[in-house]
Motif scaffolding. Sequence first.
Motif, PDB file in Angstrom:
ATOM      1  N   ILE A  72       0.879  -1.178   0.000  1.00  0.00           N
ATOM      2  CA  ILE A  72       0.000   0.000   0.000  1.00  0.00           C
ATOM      3  C   ILE A  72       0.910   1.220   0.000  1.00  0.00           C
ATOM      4  O   ILE A  72       1.527   1.555   1.003  1.00  0.00           O
ATOM      5  N   GLY A  77      -4.164   4.320   3.384  1.00  0.00           N
ATOM      6  CA  GLY A  77      -4.319   3.364   4.469  1.00  0.00           C
ATOM      7  C   GLY A  77      -3.605   3.726   5.741  1.00  0.00           C
ATOM      8  O   GLY A  77      -3.245   2.848   6.520  1.00  0.00           O
ATOM      9  N   ARG A 110       0.750  -2.527  10.821  1.00  0.00           N
ATOM     10  CA  ARG A 110      -0.058  -2.227   9.636  1.00  0.00           C
ATOM     11  C   ARG A 110       0.269  -3.170   8.487  1.00  0.00           C
ATOM     12  O   ARG A 110      -0.627  -3.752   7.862  1.00  0.00           O
ATOM     13  N   THR A 111       1.557  -3.355   8.188  1.00  0.00           N
ATOM     14  CA  THR A 111       1.930  -4.178   7.043  1.00  0.00           C
ATOM     15  C   THR A 111       1.700  -5.676   7.276  1.00  0.00           C
ATOM     16  O   THR A 111       1.734  -6.455   6.332  1.00  0.00           O
ATOM     17  N   THR A 114      -1.848  -6.298   5.650  1.00  0.00           N
ATOM     18  CA  THR A 114      -2.131  -5.835   4.286  1.00  0.00           C
ATOM     19  C   THR A 114      -1.923  -6.977   3.290  1.00  0.00           C
ATOM     20  O   THR A 114      -0.996  -6.968   2.490  1.00  0.00           O
ATOM     21  N   ALA A 121      -6.613  -5.388   1.393  1.00  0.00           N
ATOM     22  CA  ALA A 121      -5.375  -4.969   2.056  1.00  0.00           C
ATOM     23  C   ALA A 121      -5.434  -3.492   2.420  1.00  0.00           C
ATOM     24  O   ALA A 121      -4.967  -3.082   3.500  1.00  0.00           O
ATOM     25  N   SER A 125      -5.237  -2.049   6.154  1.00  0.00           N
ATOM     26  CA  SER A 125      -4.255  -1.036   6.522  1.00  0.00           C
ATOM     27  C   SER A 125      -4.919   0.087   7.302  1.00  0.00           C
ATOM     28  O   SER A 125      -4.408   0.527   8.346  1.00  0.00           O
TER      29      SER A 125
END
Length: 317
Positions: A72, A77, A110-111, A114, A121, A125
């Motif tokens: 992303i 996000g 966060r990752t 995703t 995803a 996020s």
Amino acid sequence: MRKGYQENFLTNFSLALPQPSLALEGDILQPPGLSHGQKVVPYIHFSLLMSISTKQAIYSAANVDNSAQQTISGGKGRKWFIDERVGRENQITNDAYTGTPWDRGHLTRRTAVTWGSYNTALEASNDSCAYTNASMQHKHFNEDEWRVPELAVAKFKLAKGNKLVVMTGPIFTTCDRYFTKGIGFTPVRIPSAFWKAITYVAINGDLVTSAYIFFQDTDTLKTTKAKQRIQLRHFRVTTTELQLWTGLVFDEQMFDSNPLKFYDGPETIRVSELKDLSTKTKALLAAGVATAQTIKAARHKMKLDSLYELVDELSWY
């Protein structure tokens, strides 16, 4: 749709969410926006449980599929928001972070969530940026020591199908500090430490759990270069330690699949059956009640080189 954490995410295994102990039960928030009795708050690919007293999550548990990761890019996000299902008054909001040395420390990164289709995803996020999924982390800790286990999850290579279950949360103690901006500002409790547990199915089909504790103490706040020299395996703990520090009751499989087995609980080993901890024998799986004397005896029976080999076997950073 926010399905939240899925217990049957790992192939051939079902891993339940941690349950609060009797001591914690009275501190579990009933989110006003959820049905009565539904206390676990679902997001996309992860779920969390909120504390009434700290207004921070007790834990955040995620399903991670590194084989389906999406990138992303840009500022997409990444917008922090107040989860109205939980209630503004029941979570730490931006006031505690703006103009202070304290970061909105992601619990579920966060990752990590995703993955799936790009749209899913992107939504995941955004979901990870709920204030409920943040905890008070000093900027030096958040961008330094805590980055070590986060990057290890992102670069993980030993899981079958590249799937992981990642559970994490703050640790509060009687020695916690409090942050305040002055008169009229409600003091915010600062966690003394953070924990992370990663459970996965190894290539041979076995379930494996690795657990870690990082203390947010004076020494960690002094430096910004610790991540360049520390080794993750040195922060490894037993599942029993997590249970004692957090007051959470973990799925029994997270005890038996953790290779560190020196404490009371399902993962302990009867010294009478102890042979070689570096091989997978019946002794490794034997459950019993270990006293301080038997723990000491067990440690003496195992050579230091063998212990290092055992830890290195499943260490992945």
